[in-house]
Design a protein around this motif. Structure first.
Motif, PDB file in Angstrom:
ATOM      1  N   MET A   1       0.845  -1.176   0.000  1.00  0.00           N
ATOM      2  CA  MET A   1       0.000   0.000   0.000  1.00  0.00           C
ATOM      3  C   MET A   1       0.889   1.236   0.000  1.00  0.00           C
ATOM      4  O   MET A   1       1.839   1.330   0.755  1.00  0.00           O
ATOM      5  CB  MET A   1      -0.899  -0.015   1.247  1.00  0.00           C
ATOM      6  CG  MET A   1      -1.805   1.184   1.363  1.00  0.00           C
ATOM      7  SD  MET A   1      -2.874   1.188   2.809  1.00  0.00           S
ATOM      8  CE  MET A   1      -4.160   0.118   2.255  1.00  0.00           C
ATOM      9  N   THR A   2       0.555   2.173  -0.850  1.00  0.00           N
ATOM     10  CA  THR A   2       1.328   3.414  -0.947  1.00  0.00           C
ATOM     11  C   THR A   2       0.671   4.503  -0.098  1.00  0.00           C
ATOM     12  O   THR A   2      -0.428   4.324   0.434  1.00  0.00           O
ATOM     13  CB  THR A   2       1.402   3.884  -2.412  1.00  0.00           C
ATOM     14  OG1 THR A   2       0.074   4.209  -2.844  1.00  0.00           O
ATOM     15  CG2 THR A   2       1.993   2.809  -3.316  1.00  0.00           C
ATOM     16  N   ASP A   3       1.344   5.648  -0.018  1.00  0.00           N
ATOM     17  CA  ASP A   3       0.786   6.781   0.712  1.00  0.00           C
ATOM     18  C   ASP A   3      -0.503   7.276   0.077  1.00  0.00           C
ATOM     19  O   ASP A   3      -1.426   7.716   0.770  1.00  0.00           O
ATOM     20  CB  ASP A   3       1.803   7.923   0.780  1.00  0.00           C
ATOM     21  CG  ASP A   3       2.925   7.656   1.760  1.00  0.00           C
ATOM     22  OD1 ASP A   3       2.792   6.727   2.570  1.00  0.00           O
ATOM     23  OD2 ASP A   3       3.926   8.388   1.728  1.00  0.00           O
ATOM     24  N   ILE A   4      -0.581   7.198  -1.246  1.00  0.00           N
ATOM     25  CA  ILE A   4      -1.783   7.648  -1.958  1.00  0.00           C
ATOM     26  C   ILE A   4      -2.960   6.731  -1.629  1.00  0.00           C
ATOM     27  O   ILE A   4      -4.082   7.205  -1.385  1.00  0.00           O
ATOM     28  CB  ILE A   4      -1.511   7.696  -3.474  1.00  0.00           C
ATOM     29  CG1 ILE A   4      -0.436   8.741  -3.766  1.00  0.00           C
ATOM     30  CG2 ILE A   4      -2.789   7.997  -4.244  1.00  0.00           C
ATOM     31  CD1 ILE A   4       0.114   8.704  -5.164  1.00  0.00           C
ATOM     32  N   GLU A   5      -2.709   5.436  -1.595  1.00  0.00           N
ATOM     33  CA  GLU A   5      -3.769   4.489  -1.242  1.00  0.00           C
ATOM     34  C   GLU A   5      -4.180   4.658   0.220  1.00  0.00           C
ATOM     35  O   GLU A   5      -5.371   4.554   0.553  1.00  0.00           O
ATOM     36  CB  GLU A   5      -3.304   3.056  -1.491  1.00  0.00           C
ATOM     37  CG  GLU A   5      -3.083   2.744  -2.950  1.00  0.00           C
ATOM     38  CD  GLU A   5      -2.388   1.411  -3.177  1.00  0.00           C
ATOM     39  OE1 GLU A   5      -2.573   0.839  -4.260  1.00  0.00           O
ATOM     40  OE2 GLU A   5      -1.663   0.957  -2.267  1.00  0.00           O
ATOM     41  N   LEU A   6      -3.205   4.931   1.104  1.00  0.00           N
ATOM     42  CA  LEU A   6      -3.518   5.186   2.507  1.00  0.00           C
ATOM     43  C   LEU A   6      -4.378   6.440   2.642  1.00  0.00           C
ATOM     44  O   LEU A   6      -5.360   6.452   3.393  1.00  0.00           O
ATOM     45  CB  LEU A   6      -2.239   5.333   3.328  1.00  0.00           C
ATOM     46  CG  LEU A   6      -2.450   5.683   4.804  1.00  0.00           C
ATOM     47  CD1 LEU A   6      -3.102   4.521   5.545  1.00  0.00           C
ATOM     48  CD2 LEU A   6      -1.140   6.046   5.453  1.00  0.00           C
ATOM     49  N   GLN A   7      -4.029   7.489   1.916  1.00  0.00           N
ATOM     50  CA  GLN A   7      -4.809   8.733   1.939  1.00  0.00           C
ATOM     51  C   GLN A   7      -6.252   8.460   1.527  1.00  0.00           C
ATOM     52  O   GLN A   7      -7.198   8.921   2.183  1.00  0.00           O
ATOM     53  CB  GLN A   7      -4.170   9.771   1.003  1.00  0.00           C
ATOM     54  CG  GLN A   7      -4.904  11.079   0.918  1.00  0.00           C
ATOM     55  CD  GLN A   7      -4.688  11.962   2.121  1.00  0.00           C
ATOM     56  OE1 GLN A   7      -3.666  11.898   2.775  1.00  0.00           O
ATOM     57  NE2 GLN A   7      -5.670  12.795   2.420  1.00  0.00           N
ATOM     58  N   ALA A   8      -6.442   7.691   0.465  1.00  0.00           N
ATOM     59  CA  ALA A   8      -7.794   7.370  -0.003  1.00  0.00           C
ATOM     60  C   ALA A   8      -8.552   6.543   1.032  1.00  0.00           C
ATOM     61  O   ALA A   8      -9.749   6.763   1.257  1.00  0.00           O
ATOM     62  CB  ALA A   8      -7.716   6.634  -1.334  1.00  0.00           C
ATOM     63  N   LEU A   9      -7.865   5.593   1.672  1.00  0.00           N
ATOM     64  CA  LEU A   9      -8.505   4.763   2.692  1.00  0.00           C
ATOM     65  C   LEU A   9      -8.933   5.597   3.899  1.00  0.00           C
ATOM     66  O   LEU A   9     -10.045   5.444   4.408  1.00  0.00           O
ATOM     67  CB  LEU A   9      -7.552   3.647   3.133  1.00  0.00           C
ATOM     68  CG  LEU A   9      -8.058   2.703   4.220  1.00  0.00           C
ATOM     69  CD1 LEU A   9      -9.270   1.922   3.727  1.00  0.00           C
ATOM     70  CD2 LEU A   9      -6.953   1.751   4.654  1.00  0.00           C
ATOM     71  N   VAL A  10      -8.083   6.504   4.336  1.00  0.00           N
ATOM     72  CA  VAL A  10      -8.412   7.363   5.476  1.00  0.00           C
ATOM     73  C   VAL A  10      -9.596   8.263   5.133  1.00  0.00           C
ATOM     74  O   VAL A  10     -10.518   8.433   5.947  1.00  0.00           O
ATOM     75  CB  VAL A  10      -7.178   8.194   5.912  1.00  0.00           C
ATOM     76  CG1 VAL A  10      -7.559   9.252   6.930  1.00  0.00           C
ATOM     77  CG2 VAL A  10      -6.102   7.286   6.474  1.00  0.00           C
ATOM     78  N   GLN A  11      -9.619   8.821   3.933  1.00  0.00           N
ATOM     79  CA  GLN A  11     -10.736   9.667   3.526  1.00  0.00           C
ATOM     80  C   GLN A  11     -12.034   8.869   3.465  1.00  0.00           C
ATOM     81  O   GLN A  11     -13.089   9.355   3.880  1.00  0.00           O
ATOM     82  CB  GLN A  11     -10.439  10.318   2.174  1.00  0.00           C
ATOM     83  CG  GLN A  11      -9.371  11.376   2.245  1.00  0.00           C
ATOM     84  CD  GLN A  11      -8.946  11.885   0.881  1.00  0.00           C
ATOM     85  OE1 GLN A  11      -9.171  11.230  -0.137  1.00  0.00           O
ATOM     86  NE2 GLN A  11      -8.308  13.049   0.868  1.00  0.00           N
ATOM     87  N   GLN A  12     -11.951   7.645   2.975  1.00  0.00           N
ATOM     88  CA  GLN A  12     -13.134   6.781   2.881  1.00  0.00           C
ATOM     89  C   GLN A  12     -13.665   6.432   4.274  1.00  0.00           C
ATOM     90  O   GLN A  12     -14.868   6.519   4.528  1.00  0.00           O
ATOM     91  CB  GLN A  12     -12.782   5.514   2.115  1.00  0.00           C
ATOM     92  CG  GLN A  12     -13.891   4.501   2.051  1.00  0.00           C
ATOM     93  CD  GLN A  12     -13.412   3.175   1.505  1.00  0.00           C
ATOM     94  OE1 GLN A  12     -12.246   3.009   1.173  1.00  0.00           O
ATOM     95  NE2 GLN A  12     -14.325   2.229   1.399  1.00  0.00           N
ATOM     96  N   ILE A  13     -12.779   6.048   5.186  1.00  0.00           N
ATOM     97  CA  ILE A  13     -13.192   5.701   6.547  1.00  0.00           C
ATOM     98  C   ILE A  13     -13.772   6.912   7.255  1.00  0.00           C
ATOM     99  O   ILE A  13     -14.781   6.816   7.970  1.00  0.00           O
ATOM    100  CB  ILE A  13     -12.009   5.103   7.335  1.00  0.00           C
ATOM    101  CG1 ILE A  13     -11.624   3.743   6.765  1.00  0.00           C
ATOM    102  CG2 ILE A  13     -12.335   4.985   8.813  1.00  0.00           C
ATOM    103  CD1 ILE A  13     -10.339   3.182   7.327  1.00  0.00           C
ATOM    104  N   SER A  14     -13.168   8.076   7.062  1.00  0.00           N
ATOM    105  CA  SER A  14     -13.647   9.299   7.694  1.00  0.00           C
ATOM    106  C   SER A  14     -15.067   9.620   7.229  1.00  0.00           C
ATOM    107  O   SER A  14     -15.939   9.943   8.036  1.00  0.00           O
ATOM    108  CB  SER A  14     -12.710  10.455   7.381  1.00  0.00           C
ATOM    109  OG  SER A  14     -13.181  11.647   7.955  1.00  0.00           O
TER     110      SER A  14
END
Length: 148
Positions: free
Chosen positions: A1-14
Motif C-alpha cells: 500500500m502506498t501513501d496515496i492508497e492510505l490517503q484514499a482509505l483514510v478519507q473513505q473511513i472518515s
C-alpha cells in the motif's frame, strides 16, 4: 500500500464512519517505533506506522486509522480529543476503533561490526560503530586499542 492508497482509505473511513471529510494528509512514517499511528496537533496530519500493515492484518490497520481519526475530528471540533477524555472514549467505541495498537514486532538488533582489542592485555571491545583508536585507551591497563 502506498501513501496515496492510505490517503484514499483514510478519507473513505472518515466519510463512512464519522460522516465528515478528512481534509489533511495521511501517510506512512517509518520513524514511528512503538506506536501504531500519530495525530499531529500542529498541522492535523496523521502518520501511520508501516509495520501496522506488514506485521498485522488490514483490520488492525483500520482500527488504528479510526483511533487517529477520533483524535482528528474531536480536536477540530474543539472537544476532548485526548485518551483520557470521555468524549474520545465514547466516539472510539461508537466507530469501533482500537483503543490500543498492538506492539510492533521487535526490531532485529544490529550485529557487532567492529572488534577492537587492547594491544597489551587483550581486553575485547565489540562495537557497532567505528571508533578513533588514537583517542581511546584500554580501561583495564591503559594500553593502546587496535582493530582486530
Amino acid at each position: 500500500m502506498t501513501d496515496i492508497e492510505l490517503q484514499a482509505l483514510v478519507q473513505q473511513i472518515s466519510q463512512r464512519d464519522f460522516h465528515q471529510p478528512f481534509l489533511h494528509r495521511a501517510y506512512f512514517n517509518a520513524r514511528l517505533r512503538s506506536t501504531g499511528g500519530r495525530y499531529q496537533l500542529q498541522n492535523h496530519n496523521i502518520d501511520i506506522n508501516p509495520k501496522m500493515l506488514t506485521d498485522f492484518d488490514e483490520a488492525t490497520l483500520i482500527g488504528v486509522i479510526k483511533h487517529e481519526l477520533c483524535h482528528y475530528h474531536l480536536h477540530l471540533a474543539g472537544r476532548g480529543y485526548q485518551h483520557r477524555d470521555a468524549e474520545f472514549k465514547q466516539l472510539l467505541a461508537a466507530v469501533g476503533g482500537s483503543r490500543y495498537a498492538p506492539a510492533p514486532k521487535k526490531r532485529t538488533v544490529q550485529a557487532v561490526r567492529y572488534h577492537y582489542v587492547c594491544a597489551n592485555c587483550g581486553q575485547a571491545y565489540p562495537r557497532k560503530r567505528r571508533m578513533d583508536t588514537r583517542r581511546y585507551r584500554c580501561s583495564r591497563c591503559g594500553g593502546p586499542i587496535k582493530l582486530a
